[in-house]
Design an enzyme around this catalytic site. Structure first.
Site, PDB file in Angstrom:
ATOM      1  N   CYS A   1       0.812  -1.214   0.000  1.00  0.00           N
ATOM      2  CA  CYS A   1       0.000   0.000   0.000  1.00  0.00           C
ATOM      3  C   CYS A   1       0.856   1.279   0.000  1.00  0.00           C
ATOM      4  CB  CYS A   1      -0.947  -0.010   1.188  1.00  0.00           C
ATOM      5  SG  CYS A   1      -0.265  -0.723   2.682  1.00  0.00           S
TER       6      CYS A   1
ATOM      7  N   GLN B   1       2.299   5.604   8.751  1.00  0.00           N
ATOM      8  CA  GLN B   1       1.277   4.697   8.244  1.00  0.00           C
ATOM      9  C   GLN B   1       0.137   4.492   9.243  1.00  0.00           C
ATOM     10  OE1 GLN B   1       4.856   2.238   6.103  1.00  0.00           O
ATOM     11  NE2 GLN B   1       2.890   1.184   6.178  1.00  0.00           N
TER      12      GLN B   1
ATOM     13  N   ARG C   1       4.432   3.293  12.169  1.00  0.00           N
ATOM     14  CA  ARG C   1       2.974   3.258  12.363  1.00  0.00           C
ATOM     15  C   ARG C   1       2.592   4.432  13.257  1.00  0.00           C
ATOM     16  NH1 ARG C   1       0.037   0.167   9.366  1.00  0.00           N
ATOM     17  NH2 ARG C   1       0.924  -1.798  10.058  1.00  0.00           N
TER      18      ARG C   1
ATOM     19  N   HIS D   1      -1.752   6.365   4.239  1.00  0.00           N
ATOM     20  CA  HIS D   1      -0.320   6.260   4.467  1.00  0.00           C
ATOM     21  C   HIS D   1       0.331   7.525   3.887  1.00  0.00           C
ATOM     22  CE1 HIS D   1      -1.000   2.469   6.103  1.00  0.00           C
ATOM     23  NE2 HIS D   1      -0.545   1.672   5.167  1.00  0.00           N
TER      24      HIS D   1
HETATM   25  P1  NAP Z   1      -8.710  -7.881   7.656  1.00  0.00           P
HETATM   26  O1  NAP Z   1      -9.487  -6.613   7.812  1.00  0.00           O
HETATM   27  O2  NAP Z   1      -8.143  -8.479   8.897  1.00  0.00           O
HETATM   28  O3  NAP Z   1      -9.659  -8.963   6.910  1.00  0.00           O
HETATM   29  C1  NAP Z   1      -9.228 -10.267   6.563  1.00  0.00           C
HETATM   30  C2  NAP Z   1     -10.291 -11.296   6.936  1.00  0.00           C
HETATM   31  O4  NAP Z   1     -10.451 -11.370   8.357  1.00  0.00           O
HETATM   32  C3  NAP Z   1     -11.708 -11.005   6.470  1.00  0.00           C
HETATM   33  O5  NAP Z   1     -11.865 -11.340   5.113  1.00  0.00           O
HETATM   34  C4  NAP Z   1     -12.545 -11.901   7.380  1.00  0.00           C
HETATM   35  O6  NAP Z   1     -12.613 -13.230   6.811  1.00  0.00           O
HETATM   36  C5  NAP Z   1     -11.699 -11.970   8.655  1.00  0.00           C
HETATM   37  N1  NAP Z   1     -12.267 -11.244   9.818  1.00  0.00           N
HETATM   38  C6  NAP Z   1     -12.188 -11.674  11.099  1.00  0.00           C
HETATM   39  N2  NAP Z   1     -12.752 -10.808  11.942  1.00  0.00           N
HETATM   40  C7  NAP Z   1     -13.215  -9.776  11.209  1.00  0.00           C
HETATM   41  C8  NAP Z   1     -13.926  -8.568  11.525  1.00  0.00           C
HETATM   42  N3  NAP Z   1     -14.254  -8.233  12.791  1.00  0.00           N
HETATM   43  N4  NAP Z   1     -14.255  -7.728  10.529  1.00  0.00           N
HETATM   44  C9  NAP Z   1     -13.936  -8.023   9.253  1.00  0.00           C
HETATM   45  N5  NAP Z   1     -13.280  -9.164   8.889  1.00  0.00           N
HETATM   46  C10 NAP Z   1     -12.910 -10.034   9.855  1.00  0.00           C
HETATM   47  O7  NAP Z   1      -7.471  -7.685   6.672  1.00  0.00           O
HETATM   48  P2  NAP Z   1      -7.202  -6.550   5.544  1.00  0.00           P
HETATM   49  O8  NAP Z   1      -6.577  -5.360   6.139  1.00  0.00           O
HETATM   50  O9  NAP Z   1      -8.448  -6.362   4.748  1.00  0.00           O
HETATM   51  O10 NAP Z   1      -6.048  -7.245   4.664  1.00  0.00           O
HETATM   52  C11 NAP Z   1      -6.298  -8.281   3.729  1.00  0.00           C
HETATM   53  C12 NAP Z   1      -5.053  -8.468   2.861  1.00  0.00           C
HETATM   54  O11 NAP Z   1      -4.792  -7.265   2.128  1.00  0.00           O
HETATM   55  C13 NAP Z   1      -3.767  -8.758   3.658  1.00  0.00           C
HETATM   56  O12 NAP Z   1      -2.962  -9.664   2.934  1.00  0.00           O
HETATM   57  C14 NAP Z   1      -3.082  -7.417   3.708  1.00  0.00           C
HETATM   58  O13 NAP Z   1      -1.680  -7.534   3.857  1.00  0.00           O
HETATM   59  C15 NAP Z   1      -3.457  -6.862   2.349  1.00  0.00           C
HETATM   60  N6  NAP Z   1      -3.404  -5.404   2.287  1.00  0.00           N
HETATM   61  C16 NAP Z   1      -3.951  -4.670   3.311  1.00  0.00           C
HETATM   62  C17 NAP Z   1      -3.900  -3.286   3.222  1.00  0.00           C
HETATM   63  C18 NAP Z   1      -4.474  -2.432   4.312  1.00  0.00           C
HETATM   64  O14 NAP Z   1      -4.253  -1.220   4.263  1.00  0.00           O
HETATM   65  N7  NAP Z   1      -5.189  -2.964   5.289  1.00  0.00           N
HETATM   66  C19 NAP Z   1      -3.340  -2.669   2.105  1.00  0.00           C
HETATM   67  C20 NAP Z   1      -2.823  -3.453   1.066  1.00  0.00           C
HETATM   68  C21 NAP Z   1      -2.861  -4.821   1.175  1.00  0.00           C
HETATM   69  P3  NAP Z   1     -13.955 -14.100   6.784  1.00  0.00           P
HETATM   70  O15 NAP Z   1     -15.079 -13.229   6.305  1.00  0.00           O
HETATM   71  O16 NAP Z   1     -13.650 -15.217   5.853  1.00  0.00           O
HETATM   72  O17 NAP Z   1     -14.143 -14.504   8.218  1.00  0.00           O
END
Ligand code: NAP
Length: 376
Positions: free
Chosen positions: A136, A163, A274, A281
């Site tokens: 990102c 970030q 962070r 970011h």
């Molecule tokens: P995240 O919010 O933790 O979501 C990932 C998964 O966690 C969801 O699909 C869901 O799966 C589960 N989950 C468990 N508890 C949750 C809750 N209370 N609310 C929502 N989902 C929950 O992760 P993310 O930040 O979206 O990141 C996903 C990927 O993108 C990672 O590989 C990360 O490195 C990458 N990424 C992130 C960013 C960023 O800024 N965050 C930027 C670029 C790339 P289920 O529905 O299957 O349970």
């Protein structure tokens, strides 16, 4: 008939933003979506579902195999567990992924089409089918100052990042806000009393920060509310973090530079921090140019590079209004400001960039890749 597109990780932080953008841009009009879950298979798919209204098991290779295109925002562990098994069955659909797991694989393209459309088109023509969203921080930086790279002007770059909590995902944002609430509650009565002593407030806040429980710091490991954390992602054991390594490795790969492309890589080094922002970011850049270029020319190049750069004049008034996470969050803008020649010499340029890392740094390149595939 519309292509069957699998959506994994749609309720996470990146996934939710992606769903919003896909609705906004009417992407669902062009596809038959199939929603997956790692935690609620058999449950009800979200309202964008058309004919397939039941959540599929995201770990079922048979269910995944049905899709011509899969977009996943589920995370690297999921990709590592599922992707090899899926390809091993002979599935040759398109895999679009927000996680870093496959980014540096030879057959994977890091997608950021306003910056590297030629690299994407070239891979498409050669039958490529692994399209991975970039880090990102890197994507937001390149959307801002990519023009200087495209013009071959950058000798090296050093960046210091700021970030947001959401970079860690949904749970990290909740943790930050909960900490802010806890700290505020600790001193609320003192804040309400204009005559209370500031040092008492200060002492109570730091004591509370230092005594937050394991549950209150479960995601970041240490307090972030009212503090900062000068390390992001894994410790590589050589004094750098994985996030810092990605800055150089991914920038060069996105631009199609480095030994893998038969050219020299541009040296890029970072210190990634962070901070207690919710989204966006930000980064302070020091760029050594290959030659002295007038500031007005640099500004014009940056302004004209793509439709999303919002140039912020280097004044106090403009910077504090327009060059902050508060100004940029939720917009497609990539704000670039504080552009100036540095005291280090005429070839040294300073700049500050901010992008909503959940949009250009995560969701947007994925949905734009989907569009490219649908149009191909
Ligand atoms: P995240 O919010 O933790 O979501 C990932 C998964 O966690 C969801 O699909 C869901 O799966 C589960 N989950 C468990 N508890 C949750 C809750 N209370 N609310 C929502 N989902 C929950 O992760 P993310 O930040 O979206 O990141 C996903 C990927 O993108 C990672 O590989 C990360 O490195 C990458 N990424 C992130 C960013 C960023 O800024 N965050 C930027 C670029 C790339 P289920 O529905 O299957 O349970």
């Amino acid at each position: 008939m519309s292509k069957l597109v699998g959506l994994v990780g749609w309720r996470g932080m990146v996934g939710s933003v992606l769903m919003d953008r896909m609705v906004e841009e009417k992407d669902f009009d062009l596809i038959e979506p199939l929603f997956f879950s790692t935690s609620n298979a058999g449950g009800k798919a979200p309202s964008m579902a058309k004919n397939e209204t039941t959540l599929q098991d995201a770990n079922s290779i048979d269910a995944l195999k049905r899709c011509e295109i899969i977009i996943t925002c589920q995370g690297g562990d999921y990709t590592n567990a599922v992707y090899p098994k899926l390809r091993a069955t002979g599935w040759n659909g398109h895999w679009i992924d927000a996680a870093s797991a496959l980014r540096m694989e030879k057959d994977a393209v890091i997608i950021l089409d306003p910056v590297n459309m030629p690299v994407i088109k070239n891979a498409l023509a050669k039958g490529g089918n692994n399209w991975i969203g970039g880090n990102c921080t890197v994507s937001c930086m390149l959307m801002g100052v990519g023009a200087l790279y495209k013009a071959g002007l950058v000798e090296w770059m050093s960046t210091q990042t700021y970030q947001a909590a959401s970079g860690g995902g949904a749970q990290h944002m909740r943790e930050l806000l909960t900490q802010y609430g806890t700290l505020n509650a600790e001193v609320r009565s003192l804040l309400d009393d204009p005559k209370s002593a500031i040092l008492e407030i200060d002492r109570k806040v730091i004591a509370k920060q230092r005594s937050l429980s394991g549950a209150e710091t479960a995601n970041f490991g240490v307090p972030l509310g009212g503090s900062l954390i000068p390390w992001i992602d894994a410790d590589r054991g050589d004094g750098t973090s994985l996030e810092e390594w990605k800055g150089g490795a991914e920038t060069n790969k996105i631009l199609g530079r480095g030994p893998g492309f038969g050219s020299a890589a541009t040296p890029i080094d970072s210190l990634c921090v962070r901070v207690g922002a919710m989204r966006c970011h930000s980064q302070a850049l020091t760029i050594k140019l290959k030659k002295d270029v007038p500031l007005a020319d640099l500004e014009a190049m940056i302004r004209n590079d793509n439709a999303w750069v919002r140039y912020v004049p280097n004044t106090k008034a403009d910077s504090i209004q327009g060059l902050t996470p508060v100004a940029v969050t939720g917009t497609m803008d990539i704000a670039v400001g504080r552009l100036r020649k540095m005291a280090l010499g005429p070839q040294y340029v300073g700049a500050f960039t901010i992008g909503d890392q959940l949009l250009w740094g995560a969701a947007e390149p994925l949905r734009r890749m989907l569009r490219l595939l649908l149009e191909a």
